[in-house]
Design an enzyme around this catalytic site. Structure first.
Site, PDB file in Angstrom:
ATOM      1  N   TYR A   1      46.164  31.978 -12.353  1.00 41.50           N
ATOM      2  CA  TYR A   1      47.163  31.958 -11.171  1.00 41.50           C
ATOM      3  C   TYR A   1      47.142  33.628 -11.084  1.00 41.50           C
ATOM      4  O   TYR A   1      47.679  34.529 -11.688  1.00 41.50           O
ATOM      5  CB  TYR A   1      48.242  31.466 -10.834  1.00 41.50           C
ATOM      6  CG  TYR A   1      48.323  30.557 -11.589  1.00 41.50           C
ATOM      7  CD1 TYR A   1      47.041  29.579 -10.941  1.00 41.50           C
ATOM      8  CD2 TYR A   1      49.429  29.189 -11.405  1.00 41.50           C
ATOM      9  CE1 TYR A   1      47.342  27.412 -10.853  1.00 41.50           C
ATOM     10  CE2 TYR A   1      49.721  27.079 -12.084  1.00 41.50           C
ATOM     11  CZ  TYR A   1      48.565  27.161 -11.526  1.00 41.50           C
ATOM     12  OH  TYR A   1      48.718  25.743 -11.625  1.00 41.50           O
TER      13      TYR A   1
ATOM     14  N   ASP B   1      55.471  26.363 -15.567  1.00 35.54           N
ATOM     15  CA  ASP B   1      54.537  26.329 -15.381  1.00 35.54           C
ATOM     16  C   ASP B   1      54.126  26.983 -14.671  1.00 35.54           C
ATOM     17  O   ASP B   1      53.436  27.388 -13.461  1.00 35.54           O
ATOM     18  CB  ASP B   1      53.885  24.553 -14.914  1.00 35.54           C
ATOM     19  CG  ASP B   1      52.288  24.306 -14.260  1.00 35.54           C
ATOM     20  OD1 ASP B   1      52.281  23.870 -15.827  1.00 35.54           O
ATOM     21  OD2 ASP B   1      51.798  24.674 -14.372  1.00 35.54           O
TER      22      ASP B   1
ATOM     23  N   GLN C   1      48.853  15.924 -17.204  1.00 35.42           N
ATOM     24  CA  GLN C   1      49.241  16.788 -15.305  1.00 35.42           C
ATOM     25  C   GLN C   1      48.143  16.205 -14.471  1.00 35.42           C
ATOM     26  O   GLN C   1      46.882  16.870 -14.264  1.00 35.42           O
ATOM     27  CB  GLN C   1      49.008  18.385 -15.475  1.00 35.42           C
ATOM     28  CG  GLN C   1      49.699  18.767 -14.316  1.00 35.42           C
ATOM     29  CD  GLN C   1      49.967  20.445 -14.892  1.00 35.42           C
ATOM     30  OE1 GLN C   1      49.033  21.120 -13.792  1.00 35.42           O
ATOM     31  NE2 GLN C   1      50.751  21.074 -15.769  1.00 35.42           N
TER      32      GLN C   1
ATOM     33  N   SER D   1      44.987  18.401 -17.639  1.00 33.51           N
ATOM     34  CA  SER D   1      45.493  18.596 -16.639  1.00 33.51           C
ATOM     35  C   SER D   1      44.181  17.744 -16.052  1.00 33.51           C
ATOM     36  O   SER D   1      42.781  18.686 -16.785  1.00 33.51           O
ATOM     37  CB  SER D   1      45.949  19.219 -16.156  1.00 33.51           C
ATOM     38  OG  SER D   1      45.659  19.872 -15.260  1.00 33.51           O
TER      39      SER D   1
ATOM     40  N   GLY E   1      56.005  24.145  -6.300  1.00 32.91           N
ATOM     41  CA  GLY E   1      55.170  25.784  -6.649  1.00 32.91           C
ATOM     42  C   GLY E   1      55.184  26.079  -5.069  1.00 32.91           C
ATOM     43  O   GLY E   1      55.250  26.194  -4.027  1.00 32.91           O
TER      44      GLY E   1
ATOM     45  N   GLN F   1      51.390  36.067  -3.283  1.00 34.59           N
ATOM     46  CA  GLN F   1      51.560  35.939  -2.276  1.00 34.59           C
ATOM     47  C   GLN F   1      53.878  35.561  -1.822  1.00 34.59           C
ATOM     48  O   GLN F   1      54.201  36.143  -1.397  1.00 34.59           O
ATOM     49  CB  GLN F   1      51.574  34.332  -1.380  1.00 34.59           C
ATOM     50  CG  GLN F   1      50.483  34.441  -1.157  1.00 34.59           C
ATOM     51  CD  GLN F   1      49.726  33.144  -0.104  1.00 34.59           C
ATOM     52  OE1 GLN F   1      50.323  32.300   0.732  1.00 34.59           O
ATOM     53  NE2 GLN F   1      48.450  32.124  -0.989  1.00 34.59           N
TER      54      GLN F   1
ATOM     55  N   LEU G   1      54.068  17.155  -3.193  1.00 36.68           N
ATOM     56  CA  LEU G   1      53.361  17.495  -0.662  1.00 36.68           C
ATOM     57  C   LEU G   1      51.776  17.690  -1.113  1.00 36.68           C
ATOM     58  O   LEU G   1      51.664  18.163   0.886  1.00 36.68           O
ATOM     59  CB  LEU G   1      54.445  18.959  -0.501  1.00 36.68           C
ATOM     60  CG  LEU G   1      55.677  19.011  -0.904  1.00 36.68           C
ATOM     61  CD1 LEU G   1      56.579  19.813  -0.151  1.00 36.68           C
ATOM     62  CD2 LEU G   1      56.098  17.517  -0.390  1.00 36.68           C
ATOM     63  N   ALA G   2      51.159  16.966  -1.231  1.00 35.03           N
ATOM     64  CA  ALA G   2      49.486  17.543  -0.808  1.00 35.03           C
ATOM     65  C   ALA G   2      49.097  19.235  -0.256  1.00 35.03           C
ATOM     66  O   ALA G   2      48.628  18.543   0.969  1.00 35.03           O
ATOM     67  CB  ALA G   2      49.367  16.578   0.321  1.00 35.03           C
TER      68      ALA G   2
ATOM     69  N   GLN H   1      61.524  27.704   0.484  1.00 37.60           N
ATOM     70  CA  GLN H   1      60.979  26.324   0.140  1.00 37.60           C
ATOM     71  C   GLN H   1      61.791  25.983  -1.135  1.00 37.60           C
ATOM     72  O   GLN H   1      62.112  24.601  -1.240  1.00 37.60           O
ATOM     73  CB  GLN H   1      59.442  27.016   0.219  1.00 37.60           C
ATOM     74  CG  GLN H   1      58.563  27.067   1.016  1.00 37.60           C
ATOM     75  CD  GLN H   1      57.658  27.885   1.226  1.00 37.60           C
ATOM     76  OE1 GLN H   1      57.198  27.372  -0.295  1.00 37.60           O
ATOM     77  NE2 GLN H   1      56.821  27.199   1.670  1.00 37.60           N
TER      78      GLN H   1
END
Length: 337
Positions: A53, A48, A175, A149, A281, A26, A206-207, A287
């Site tokens: 990804y 990271d 993580q 993680s 992220g 994106q 930020l969930a 942002q």
């Protein structure tokens, strides 16, 4: 930038980690490079990514962006999730670990990784085999440190035992998912890491966007949001009415202090002494810039009390919630009629 030690290691890390899940997907390459360059200018030294990804494109974009100053970065990537149709193109077997690391090094355009994470618990995989493979890669100089993680407390302890047995340094980082509507990490993951001197690099502060306060609990989500696009993981995890209601309370409280809900939520995670760094992220440059404000806010006792009132320590906002992506494995029935 006020750097912190990553656990008991000698690594100095920035409190914010640049997470790159959106890069090569994106977030296009030009925007990704712009964010990475700005992060470097601000003193961020921790980045990271992961092999899965955007099917490896995140690693490729990151590699090209940091090629000219690679050694200035603490570069972390991950393996373990499904990365192909083959039955061995996943997991933590010696075969896949070696194959995945070589592929990540190639995509990243580097000859070493600062931190390699085992991305998730895989209950039916022999962890001892994985640790021996990581030990070999450390001795070969292909990875400097390793981390875990999404490991529960007992598995963190077992990883430490196996590292000691293999004669290598213990994992440098854990993580976990950690935010003010998902506080389960406070029960075992954070205390276990602290006990063993492991740094905590938490993710999703930020969930997955819920704690920006942008979602109205009583209306459909904006079409251009993760929830509006019906993103599978947010719908499985953070899209819970209780969390949406908490986010609105947080937004009201934050705005009374001249902050955004995102500023406050990120500052809350950073205010835990058991957390070394927090992964953010960004999807856009705007942002990314907004995240910096959280570094300047010092929480008060009233702030902490409000969060404890909204979500009990060690719990999620939704009673009984479990993430289906990380199932609970403590009940194995003998039979099902």
């Amino acid at each position: 930038m006020k750097y912190r030690n990553l656990g008991k290691s000698g690594l100095k890390v920035s409190p914010l980690v640049l997470g790159t899940m959106m890069f090569g997907g994106q977030t296009n390459e030009a925007e990704s490079h712009r964010i990475i360059a700005d992060a470097k200018d601000r003193g961020i030294n921790f980045i990271d990514t992961a092999d899965i990804y955007n099917n490896g494109e995140s690693e490729a974009v990151v590699g090209r962006a940091i090629a000219s100053n690679r050694d200035d970065w603490i570069l972390a990537t991950k393996l373990g999730n499904v990365f192909g149709e083959g039955v061995n193109q996943r997991g933590i077997s010696r075969k896949w670990i070696f194959q995945a690391v070589e592929a990540s090094l190639k995509r990243l355009g580097t000859d070493y990784l600062d931190i390699l994470y085992l991305h998730r618990e895989i209950p039916d995989a022999p962890l001892e085999e994985a640790i021996r493979a990581l030990a070999d890669l450390i001795r070969q100089g292909k990875i400097r440190y390793f981390g875990v993680s999404n490991f529960r407390g007992w598995r963190i302890a077992e990883t430490v035992r196996l590292a000691d047995q293999a004669g290598i340094d213990r994992p440098v980082a854990s993580q976990p998912l950690y935010n003010l509507v998902s506080r389960v990490a406070e029960v075992e993951q954070l205390p276990a890491a602290a006990h063993y001197g492991i740094g905590v690099v938490s993710y999703s502060p930020l969930a997955r966007g819920v704690l920006t306060g942008k979602y109205d609990p009583d209306t459909a989500p904006p079409a251009d949001s993760r929830a509006g696009r019906n993103d599978r993981r947010i719908m499985q995890t953070e899209w819970r009415r209780e969390s949406l209601l908490v986010a609105q309370r947080i937004r009201q409280h934050a705005e009374s202090k001249g902050l955004s809900a995102a500023d406050f939520s990120l500052a809350w995670v950073l205010n835990n002494q058991l957390v070394s760094s927090v992964i953010v992220g960004p999807r856009t440059f705007e942002q990314w810039q907004a995240y910096q404000r959280a570094l300047d806010y010092q929480l008060t006792t009233d702030d902490e009390a409000l969060v404890d009132e909204l979500v009990v320590t060690g719990h999620c906002s939704t009673p009984g919630y479990n993430d289906p992506g990380h199932p609970v494995i403590g009940r194995v029935p003998y039979s099902v009629a």
